[in-house]
Design a protein around this motif. Structure first.
Motif, PDB file in Angstrom:
ATOM      1  N   GLU A   1      -1.600   1.504 -10.764  1.00 32.24           N
ATOM      2  CA  GLU A   1      -0.099   1.481 -10.496  1.00 32.24           C
ATOM      3  C   GLU A   1       0.358   0.014 -10.113  1.00 32.24           C
ATOM      4  OE1 GLU A   1      -2.259   3.581  -9.120  1.00 32.24           O
ATOM      5  OE2 GLU A   1      -1.988   5.282 -10.041  1.00 32.24           O
ATOM      6  N   GLY A   2      -0.219  -0.543  -9.215  1.00 34.47           N
ATOM      7  CA  GLY A   2       0.083  -1.876  -9.017  1.00 34.47           C
ATOM      8  C   GLY A   2       0.217  -2.827 -10.344  1.00 34.47           C
ATOM      9  N   LEU A   3      -0.811  -2.705 -10.804  1.00 29.93           N
ATOM     10  CA  LEU A   3      -0.789  -3.662 -12.202  1.00 29.93           C
ATOM     11  C   LEU A   3       0.170  -3.234 -12.998  1.00 29.93           C
ATOM     12  CD1 LEU A   3      -2.318  -5.557 -13.586  1.00 29.93           C
ATOM     13  CD2 LEU A   3      -3.900  -4.069 -14.735  1.00 29.93           C
ATOM     14  N   ALA A   4       0.490  -1.862 -13.073  1.00 32.23           N
ATOM     15  CA  ALA A   4       1.548  -1.539 -14.137  1.00 32.23           C
ATOM     16  C   ALA A   4       3.012  -2.021 -13.600  1.00 32.23           C
ATOM     17  CB  ALA A   4       1.549  -0.227 -14.277  1.00 32.23           C
ATOM     18  N   ALA A   5       3.011  -2.165 -12.274  1.00 36.34           N
ATOM     19  CA  ALA A   5       4.371  -2.527 -11.769  1.00 36.34           C
ATOM     20  C   ALA A   5       4.434  -3.905 -12.109  1.00 36.34           C
ATOM     21  CB  ALA A   5       4.344  -2.193 -10.422  1.00 36.34           C
ATOM     22  N   LEU A   6       3.425  -4.719 -11.901  1.00 36.73           N
ATOM     23  CA  LEU A   6       3.517  -6.100 -12.223  1.00 36.73           C
ATOM     24  C   LEU A   6       3.873  -6.264 -13.528  1.00 36.73           C
ATOM     25  CD1 LEU A   6       2.977  -8.920 -10.749  1.00 36.73           C
ATOM     26  CD2 LEU A   6       0.647  -8.733 -11.386  1.00 36.73           C
TER      27      LEU A   6
ATOM     28  N   GLU B   1       0.844  -1.177   0.041  1.00 32.23           N
ATOM     29  CA  GLU B   1       0.209  -0.151   0.180  1.00 32.23           C
ATOM     30  C   GLU B   1       1.038   1.315  -0.054  1.00 32.23           C
ATOM     31  OE1 GLU B   1      -2.698   0.044   3.329  1.00 32.23           O
ATOM     32  OE2 GLU B   1      -4.380   0.931   2.039  1.00 32.23           O
ATOM     33  N   GLN B   2       2.008   1.236   0.736  1.00 31.77           N
ATOM     34  CA  GLN B   2       2.882   2.357   0.883  1.00 31.77           C
ATOM     35  C   GLN B   2       3.294   2.425  -0.587  1.00 31.77           C
ATOM     36  OE1 GLN B   2       6.218   1.639   3.445  1.00 31.77           O
ATOM     37  NE2 GLN B   2       4.888   2.047   5.063  1.00 31.77           N
ATOM     38  N   LYS B   3       3.655   1.560  -1.434  1.00 34.24           N
ATOM     39  CA  LYS B   3       4.221   1.719  -2.697  1.00 34.24           C
ATOM     40  C   LYS B   3       3.078   2.161  -3.630  1.00 34.24           C
ATOM     41  CE  LYS B   3       8.203  -1.126  -2.570  1.00 34.24           C
ATOM     42  NZ  LYS B   3       9.198  -1.568  -3.668  1.00 34.24           N
ATOM     43  N   GLY B   4       1.875   2.112  -3.309  1.00 33.61           N
ATOM     44  CA  GLY B   4       0.621   2.700  -3.978  1.00 33.61           C
ATOM     45  C   GLY B   4       0.161   1.771  -5.128  1.00 33.61           C
ATOM     46  N   TRP B   5       0.568   0.384  -4.844  1.00 32.13           N
ATOM     47  CA  TRP B   5       0.346  -0.700  -5.597  1.00 32.13           C
ATOM     48  C   TRP B   5      -0.946  -1.521  -5.242  1.00 32.13           C
ATOM     49  CZ3 TRP B   5       5.806  -3.084  -6.102  1.00 32.13           C
ATOM     50  CH2 TRP B   5       6.385  -2.050  -6.760  1.00 32.13           C
ATOM     51  N   VAL B   6      -1.455  -1.342  -3.805  1.00 32.93           N
ATOM     52  CA  VAL B   6      -2.539  -1.786  -3.363  1.00 32.93           C
ATOM     53  C   VAL B   6      -3.252  -0.971  -2.540  1.00 32.93           C
ATOM     54  CG1 VAL B   6      -3.621  -3.599  -1.792  1.00 32.93           C
ATOM     55  CG2 VAL B   6      -1.848  -4.146  -3.358  1.00 32.93           C
ATOM     56  N   ARG B   7      -4.652  -0.920  -2.401  1.00 30.73           N
ATOM     57  CA  ARG B   7      -5.586  -0.024  -1.706  1.00 30.73           C
ATOM     58  C   ARG B   7      -6.488  -1.037  -0.750  1.00 30.73           C
ATOM     59  NH1 ARG B   7     -10.015   1.487  -3.866  1.00 30.73           N
ATOM     60  NH2 ARG B   7      -9.072   0.960  -6.090  1.00 30.73           N
TER      61      ARG B   7
END
Lengths: 165, 165
Positions: free
Chosen positions: A104-109, A80-86
């Motif tokens: 953003e999380g999906l993009a990172a993945l 969540e800190q990374k903004g990848w999960v809410r």
DNA sequence: ACTGGATGGTTGCGCGCTGAAATACATGCA
DNA sequence: TGCATGTATTTCAGCGCGCAACCATCCAGT
């Protein structure tokens, strides 16, 4: 009355033990370089990415990763800190929480997936014949069945990405 | 230009990944209960028990476990605290150190071995046919060869115990 | 002999993951 | 209303590990 391992068993076990440890170390290092996170966290993103609405309950994440609730809390906190999960309350039972995979999380993945897949290919998949691949799957299932575990491929596969989780 | 995993590969990889992690966790827990130490430390005792004079140099321990020197120092330090290992200067090159497995260490290993072997049997070996065992060994060697690793079975097998290291 | 550079190991430090236990809060049932 | 149960968080401590600094020793070159 211990039944020791005979020579065949000993050789197989030792080779397996060392190989899996080394392989694990290597994949972990690669994944760290590719996604800047431990495999266990990556796994959570994969699970979420394949879930309907890219969403799962905390307890489900714990279930599919065979881990204690506290670990999930810690991990999802980091993500969540990374903004990848809410996180959002679970409507209907306010004790529960839903973890959403953000864009953003999906993009990172999606960014990390190619390197990870390449790593898995290089150090495992591409080393084996098709026959061996099937054998490995059978052996793995024998282990899984015995340990009473379930592989998360029983998740609804709505994956927009193939992250080789 | 990523070559994603096809269905067969995906299934095999996922099953393998989950199975090995779960198996590892399980064996680790069992070993912890049996020997009160992490598998990596247990591995050191096994190596020592099979070495001539139950003795190895620190650098050799590092080599056979693919680990950094500092890890070995820390680990052997712990084992020394327990009275299972003793360190002595290496005559001839006083920079070097020899790690001796003490009688107490050997006893501890012998005490833990049956439970550990039983665990390995229960959760892996006895689940597989003789054929699968051979397949698993081949697959493991493919991985090891590729990673350029060496399995410590090339150690002089003077083992007074069969700890299934 | 002396010196500079390898070599073998250790030590101190901090990071990051993990689990146990205590807590908070919602729910359902008596 | 009460109380057990279920869900998740938080605090805390522990551990294994690696990095970097360090120390001792050996050795090659002069």
């Amino acid at each position: 009355m211990t039944r020791w391992l005979d020579d065949d068993e000993q050789r197989a076990w030792r080779a397996f033990a060392v190989a899996t440890r080394l392989l694990n170390d290597r994949l972990e290092r690669d994944l760290l370089a590719a996604a800047d996170m431990p495999p266990t966290y990556y796994e959570l993103l994969v699970l979420l990415s394949e879930a309907p609405q890219r969403t799962l309950r905390m307890s489900e994440l714990a279930h599919w990763t065979n881990s204690k609730p506290s670990r999930i809390s810690h991990a999802v906190g980091k993500l969540e800190q990374k903004g990848w999960v809410r996180r959002e309350h679970f409507a209907g039972d306010r004790r529960g929480w839903l973890a959403f995979l953000t864009d953003e999380g999906l993009a990172a993945l999606q960014a990390a997936a190619p390197r990870h897949v390449a790593s898995v290919r290089e150090h495992l998949i591409d080393l084996l014949t098709r026959e061996q691949l099937r054998q490995l799957e059978d052996i793995s299932h024998a282990i899984l069945d015995h340990l009473g575990a379930s592989v998360p491929s029983s998740q609804p596969p709505t994956a927009p990405v193939d992250p080789a989780g």
